[in-house]
Design a protein around this motif. Sequence first.
Motif, PDB file in Angstrom:
ATOM      1  N   GLN A 189       4.091 -47.445 -13.068  1.00  0.00           N
ATOM      2  CA  GLN A 189       4.853 -46.300 -13.549  1.00  0.00           C
ATOM      3  C   GLN A 189       6.343 -46.441 -13.224  1.00  0.00           C
ATOM      4  O   GLN A 189       7.203 -46.136 -14.058  1.00  0.00           O
ATOM      5  N   GLU A 224       9.133 -45.719 -22.276  1.00  0.00           N
ATOM      6  CA  GLU A 224       8.635 -44.354 -22.310  1.00  0.00           C
ATOM      7  C   GLU A 224       7.153 -44.256 -22.654  1.00  0.00           C
ATOM      8  O   GLU A 224       6.367 -43.672 -21.917  1.00  0.00           O
ATOM      9  N   ASP A 225       6.753 -44.779 -23.787  1.00  0.00           N
ATOM     10  CA  ASP A 225       5.378 -44.608 -24.241  1.00  0.00           C
ATOM     11  C   ASP A 225       4.417 -45.416 -23.373  1.00  0.00           C
ATOM     12  O   ASP A 225       4.749 -46.484 -22.862  1.00  0.00           O
ATOM     13  N   GLU A 226       3.200 -44.885 -23.239  1.00  0.00           N
ATOM     14  CA  GLU A 226       2.181 -45.566 -22.445  1.00  0.00           C
ATOM     15  C   GLU A 226       1.410 -46.565 -23.294  1.00  0.00           C
ATOM     16  O   GLU A 226       0.951 -46.241 -24.391  1.00  0.00           O
ATOM     17  N   HIS A 227       1.282 -47.763 -22.795  1.00  0.00           N
ATOM     18  CA  HIS A 227       0.445 -48.804 -23.400  1.00  0.00           C
ATOM     19  C   HIS A 227      -0.387 -49.445 -22.295  1.00  0.00           C
ATOM     20  O   HIS A 227      -0.150 -49.215 -21.104  1.00  0.00           O
ATOM     21  N   TYR A 242       3.078 -55.729 -19.966  1.00  0.00           N
ATOM     22  CA  TYR A 242       2.993 -54.359 -20.493  1.00  0.00           C
ATOM     23  C   TYR A 242       2.980 -54.394 -22.014  1.00  0.00           C
ATOM     24  O   TYR A 242       3.773 -55.121 -22.634  1.00  0.00           O
ATOM     25  N   ASP A 243       2.084 -53.603 -22.611  1.00  0.00           N
ATOM     26  CA  ASP A 243       1.947 -53.506 -24.069  1.00  0.00           C
ATOM     27  C   ASP A 243       1.491 -54.847 -24.639  1.00  0.00           C
ATOM     28  O   ASP A 243       2.285 -55.748 -24.905  1.00  0.00           O
ATOM     29  N   GLN A 274      12.593 -51.161 -25.857  1.00  0.00           N
ATOM     30  CA  GLN A 274      11.164 -51.062 -26.127  1.00  0.00           C
ATOM     31  C   GLN A 274      10.880 -51.060 -27.623  1.00  0.00           C
ATOM     32  O   GLN A 274       9.929 -51.678 -28.086  1.00  0.00           O
ATOM     33  N   TYR A 275      11.701 -50.361 -28.375  1.00  0.00           N
ATOM     34  CA  TYR A 275      11.535 -50.314 -29.833  1.00  0.00           C
ATOM     35  C   TYR A 275      12.894 -50.531 -30.486  1.00  0.00           C
ATOM     36  O   TYR A 275      13.938 -50.176 -29.932  1.00  0.00           O
TER      37      TYR A 275
END
Length: 466
Positions: free
Chosen positions: A358, A367-370, A418-419, A455-456
């Motif tokens: 976290q 931000e978004d959870e993956h 992550y992701d 992230q994006y």
Amino acid sequence: MRKHPQQLSFLDAIQDDVEQPIIQVPPHEKGNFPEDLITDFERFIDYCQQHKIALTKTNEYMTRKHLVALNDLLSIKAPLATVNSDQKSYPYIHFLYHLAISGRLVLIKRNATSAYLLSTDRIDQYKRLTHSEKYCALLEIFWVDTNWQTLTTATPEATHAYIFAALHRIGPGMPVSITPPKTPFGQEIKSSTWNWHYFLLYFEWFGLWQCEDDVEQIQQYFRKDAYFAKSITLTKLGTAIMPILIFERSLEAWNIAYRKQNHEPDWFPGAPTEDIIGFFLNDEDYDKLDDYLSVDQSDQPFHQPFIPHFPAGELTNTLPREQERYQEGTYTFKVLYETRAWRRLVFNGQSTMDDLHQLILQSYGFEDEHLYSFFMDGKKWSHNCIGSPNDEFEHTDASLIRIDTLGLQVGQRFLYVYDFGAEWTFIVEVEQIDRERTDPIEPFVLAEKGEGPEQYFDWDEDDEWE
């Protein structure tokens, strides 16, 4: 021709009621396992002390020039290996390498561009042990500390106890033919070990049984990680040790990697467990195993039940276990993204690996959870993995794993991915462990440098793919 094992000299002191003689091996084939294993392991760690051994980038295995040199030093050769062969083509060296790494006699030291082996003071501690203590120390490393999945793609931990029990019923000195099987026992052992390959020889090198090579099948299969046996013969040492490994030191309770893979948050060696591999046992033995697994044996030294089988005074010490059940303190991690950015994060040891996840996200502005995973051996997609709570891959749940239970060491590195679509990959380095600061704290970002990844990407409606 490959050597066959005979018993350690101290095994004359082993007491049992078996009247069958130990199988006699023709003189020209005689080896001296596990005596040779002890001698060869010492040669291996001596070599590691005397040379700076560079490791390959992909697998972090020993480079070819060291493999060739070690192959000349050791009693077991790799006759099919060439100067261009990799470490897995030298199964004996590969085995010793994993024992040395798992026992922390050598460590993998990494920097930005390379990795190499670094010997530790545990080598000197090992050398001060008696002959019997060295044997039990190696057995403990193999049985407790080694992740068997790093040695094979098979799952011998699911069938080893059955094989031990079957051979023990037959007794020492009686070859069990498995290619082709000539008895129901032979058929059962063949079907249970069809993909064990070099694990058959690992137990031979520890002196528990003797394998007769199936030369025809080995040549037909012709793969560097493949081995086949025509028969297995239990030794006197195996007769004494196997019952202990089935019950008092069962793999379910004592192998760290196995317990972690079963998602046990309290995986400390010898801690109680409800996971029983007991399909091979009768009701009486199943209840006996259940009794052992339900009792906390974590304060016992691994070698304790072996002591009566060795001469008096020969087995009193072992390599100290460096890992405490809870290594309390305050942990500082440096989390690097490529070479351009890092974040320094601070946690109390009671924080979980999910807490670490976290704060990494927060510190890098994600931000978004993956889904995510920590690969504790530094190898992406390895089995040594702590993952998202309730993920579909049945990884060890990061929300149940406290940082202070991992036995982390300063300088140790592992991966955070992550992701799984984007595969954002970070290197996490243990920068400091302050054992004096045990007070609870909220995790926080101590320092940071550089911009992290976006992230994006933001796309306008008029943007088009080119």
